[in-house]
Enzyme design. Sequence first.
Site, mmCIF file in Angstrom:
data_model
loop_
_atom_site.group_PDB
_atom_site.id
_atom_site.type_symbol
_atom_site.label_atom_id
_atom_site.label_comp_id
_atom_site.label_asym_id
_atom_site.label_seq_id
_atom_site.Cartn_x
_atom_site.Cartn_y
_atom_site.Cartn_z
ATOM 1 N N ARG A 292 -1.706 -9.047 0.374
ATOM 2 C CA ARG A 292 -1.947 -7.939 1.299
ATOM 3 C C ARG A 292 -2.366 -8.444 2.680
ATOM 4 O O ARG A 292 -1.959 -7.881 3.697
ATOM 5 C CB ARG A 292 -3.008 -6.992 0.706
ATOM 6 N N TYR A 423 5.459 -1.974 1.227
ATOM 7 C CA TYR A 423 5.280 -2.844 0.057
ATOM 8 C C TYR A 423 3.873 -3.438 -0.039
ATOM 9 O O TYR A 423 3.061 -3.254 0.844
ATOM 10 C CB TYR A 423 6.398 -3.862 -0.080
ATOM 11 N N GLU A 424 3.602 -4.073 -1.159
ATOM 12 C CA GLU A 424 2.245 -4.561 -1.486
ATOM 13 C C GLU A 424 1.213 -3.444 -1.451
ATOM 14 O O GLU A 424 0.074 -3.645 -1.049
ATOM 15 C CB GLU A 424 1.811 -5.675 -0.531
ATOM 16 N N GLY A 425 1.605 -2.262 -1.918
ATOM 17 C CA GLY A 425 0.715 -1.102 -1.873
ATOM 18 C C GLY A 425 0.924 -0.368 -0.565
ATOM 19 O O GLY A 425 0.627 -0.911 0.498
#
Lengths: 579, 579
Positions: A292, A423-425
């Site tokens: 993140r 992406y990545e949350g």
Amino acid sequence: MTYTAPITEQTFVLETVAGIGEIQQLPAYESATPDLVQAILVEAGKLASGVFAPLNRKGDTEGAKWNDGAVTLPAGFADAYRQYVEGGWGSLGADPVYGGQGMPFVLASAVQEQLTSANMAFSLCMMLTQGAIEALGAHASEDQKQEYLTKLISGEWTGTMNLTEPQAGSDVGALRSRAEPHADGSYRITGQKIFITWGEHDVADNIIHLVLARLPDAPGGTKGISLFIVPKILPDGSRNDLRCVSIEHKLGIHASPTCTMSYGDEGNCIGYLVGAENAGMRAMFTMMNHARINVGMQGVSVAERAYQHALAFSKERVQVKRIIEHPDVRRMLMTMKSTTEAIRALGYLNAAAVDRAHGESDTEAKREWQALADLLTPVTKGYATDMGVEMSSLAVQVFGGMGFIEETGAAQHLRDSRIAPIYEGTNGIQALDLVNRKLPQGRWKPLFADIRETIRALPGDGDLGAIKPYLDDGLAALENATVWLVGNHGDGFDDAAAGATPYLRMFGIVAGGWLLAKQALAASERLAAGEGDPAFLKAKIVTARFFAEQIVPQGTALLGPITRGGALLFALDEAQFAA
Amino acid sequence: MTYTAPITEQTFVLETVAGIGEIQQLPAYESATPDLVQAILVEAGKLASGVFAPLNRKGDTEGAKWNDGAVTLPAGFADAYRQYVEGGWGSLGADPVYGGQGMPFVLASAVQEQLTSANMAFSLCMMLTQGAIEALGAHASEDQKQEYLTKLISGEWTGTMNLTEPQAGSDVGALRSRAEPHADGSYRITGQKIFITWGEHDVADNIIHLVLARLPDAPGGTKGISLFIVPKILPDGSRNDLRCVSIEHKLGIHASPTCTMSYGDEGNCIGYLVGAENAGMRAMFTMMNHARINVGMQGVSVAERAYQHALAFSKERVQVKRIIEHPDVRRMLMTMKSTTEAIRALGYLNAAAVDRAHGESDTEAKREWQALADLLTPVTKGYATDMGVEMSSLAVQVFGGMGFIEETGAAQHLRDSRIAPIYEGTNGIQALDLVNRKLPQGRWKPLFADIRETIRALPGDGDLGAIKPYLDDGLAALENATVWLVGNHGDGFDDAAAGATPYLRMFGIVAGGWLLAKQALAASERLAAGEGDPAFLKAKIVTARFFAEQIVPQGTALLGPITRGGALLFALDEAQFAA
């Protein structure tokens, strides 16, 4: 369009924001001497501008190609990857026990920033490998580390992260891939994973897939998920039973193959359990937390590249006069410059906190730095990636009609950048993480005290003095919003959740304004001491003032929107959304 | 992904904001009865969703194709265009003397909104033809009108606008195309034009190019520019000496051929002067003013389409629960819904002001309405197109990972929308037009008094009462900013120019909040009277409150940034922009 690594800027932020000097005092990072740090930035900058950047547009126009399970990158990528491996760039931040150079994460992040500015799609290959290195470093057995970690660190092999399934996106607990124990202690994996970045390619000899799957009779939800090493090529040299079924046709990052992976079509996909059974989510979170921060840094990278591109155009393009002489274009450039510098500082501080948490010997200090890293991670990811999109859209605007024509390359930055808030949350998930998980830990209190300290240190007049009232208002609003959110978390999840996204934005803006002010103070001290490049240092002060006057008030103004509560969001029934 | 024309919403805005009832009282628009207006919206909506929308993705993926001077659109476009012509849709707002239906411009704009939502790239063909109709209607001779205007109004032929040259973008005065008088009264045109929208295609029999060029010995700059009709097929049926040299490879609107046009390669390109010599800029401004409102409406159209798309997805997509049930998704949907309704109202008010300026008999009333139309035009163009981009980017975010995959179509809205802040005068130019040309005309004073009136009419409590303080603060900030800009215009061009872009944003937000409040008041009255659909009317009130609470403060907060002056923008020398 060329890319030039902003080494003066990067060095200055490492020194004045990330505290690279203090990190260098820690036993773990003793070898990271100032000279070495500088040499690394310069050499990586050469790889970025000389090798990675020239492939950026080619990667966009040709893209990754799928054919019968194989994925081919455009000519030049495999050779560029070879140069990356031979330069040892993949091992920079890794553990010396397994072949790494043990450099601070913040330095590796600065290098990754350069490579990503040069070629975002390509840099994802390295970023995913770094994630695999972290997960295995923290959770794999010694044998697994010798077998896999060493090759990932050297860069001979690359890594992936297999989380998403067609029915399970942000809701990881819904995943269905299965792992059956086998007599020899390994497992047989079956399932399909989507959106697997660099899941198949031709730039390295082997790909180590880290796959989340369920053991038989595992509990439901996220508590029944385990992590497996699933190599493309098995230790005996044979091909594992896994396959890239297709790659996606995407808005951007065309040179990054986004794969649908199928495991165990023939019932013979071999995987090896990492860590304990059902402990896969923890391992995945290890991987995701740094990922993140890295994705946040992608926002910085694309913003920087788009800014350089627009700046060069603005000096050449004539509309009555060169467009850099027009106030409105100047405003766009100052907005891009100041915002990019703000998010860079945020990202570096975040990465430096990871280094301090790792390297400090005192338990309390470790905990405090880890808490700061945790608090800042959703802000770095959310705010910096949003700014990556906004700044690359602004760069398109500077180009005018030429920005809409693909040949100039300005549009590519916008297309590439648009994935990072997703992406990545998603950034919505980052905002919930910030409000629901990070704020209750209380680390915001000492952080806000640090911001207050910087405000106090600002003089009453001049450019530095002009920053003061804006940052003061911004911090007051941030404190108010924080207290409101912490207080309303208990009695109304929707009230806190409803304000989470504007809160993350406000947090990012105020933190960014603070870090620019800190740099401006440091620049002012260096100017007084007659150190450094006066033109650069004076620009730091002007840039901080611009951000304080023009951008910070937009954050301050979010106090109302954050604290209005969730009722109005649910005042319409679903049918009323259509007209 | 389907599109449904928002007819209830469109009708409500026509009635409560655009004053369609009052427009219907004007002799020029007597035939526009309420029943006819409704029938037109319904029938156009069918063409939009049934014929135009299904071609949208095909147009994006296949795009316009160039081959040896000819440009081909994907299968289906020519037939769709035929249906548009047969339905008489191109003649809706045109002069009945030349075959038009004489409907109000605001109604034609509502129809254009639908067609553009359905297929933005295709709708540009119609939009450019409308621009040519306006220019010829205002400036052509009677013979020219009979020959060309009638065919453009029927839609048998399409029109283009040839302004930009490689060295002359926003700086029109730098253009070099030449026109030599010929013995027969016609002219011989030579020159190259770029970015010519629908400059060549296969959906209609003839294309009427309106070309700006210089006569021999014409004065330099914009005062030496004349306008010419340059038909692709000449009146005698022969092919004119003009050619599409290439088309651009663009970020979006792939089905709209953006042509480089070459005139007179063989020295025999015949053109006909429109209006007086050297009066071309005036004619071009006639064309551009409506075009700017139309482009602003494109922002509305794309925002509406992206919103519908995201809304449908949010009701289906499950992440733990359906994502429409998540507060953060709800916030994105409310942001899109309220912003789209705000910019629609702004665009319709702008178009209605054009109708009143045209249709009112009293000279003073005409002037007042024209001044309002002039004042709002840069705001509609600038704010609505910026929102088109921001809202379609938000729609991508609602889609999450699926939004980045081209197959879902969400990314297309973002790609298509990105041109609108650029063409027909960049939004930076709109902001300068607003501040430097429109504010000095003073029409903002009665407009702000109208806004004050609406604020006074809001009750002290309930959802309507909640709007009041925000709109009040917003108007106060707008008044302050306006007075500052008008006052600083004389003594510092850069100071006003430096604040122009945030000022346009503030103007758009406050005007949008005002028009939503006006609608909320009207909705409240209808509810009290037991008229209309209560679900729709209640949604209007909630939507206005959301915009007031969440969006208007972001406009109010721009007062500081607008009034900081231009000095800081020029505090860095050019070398200091790089790090």
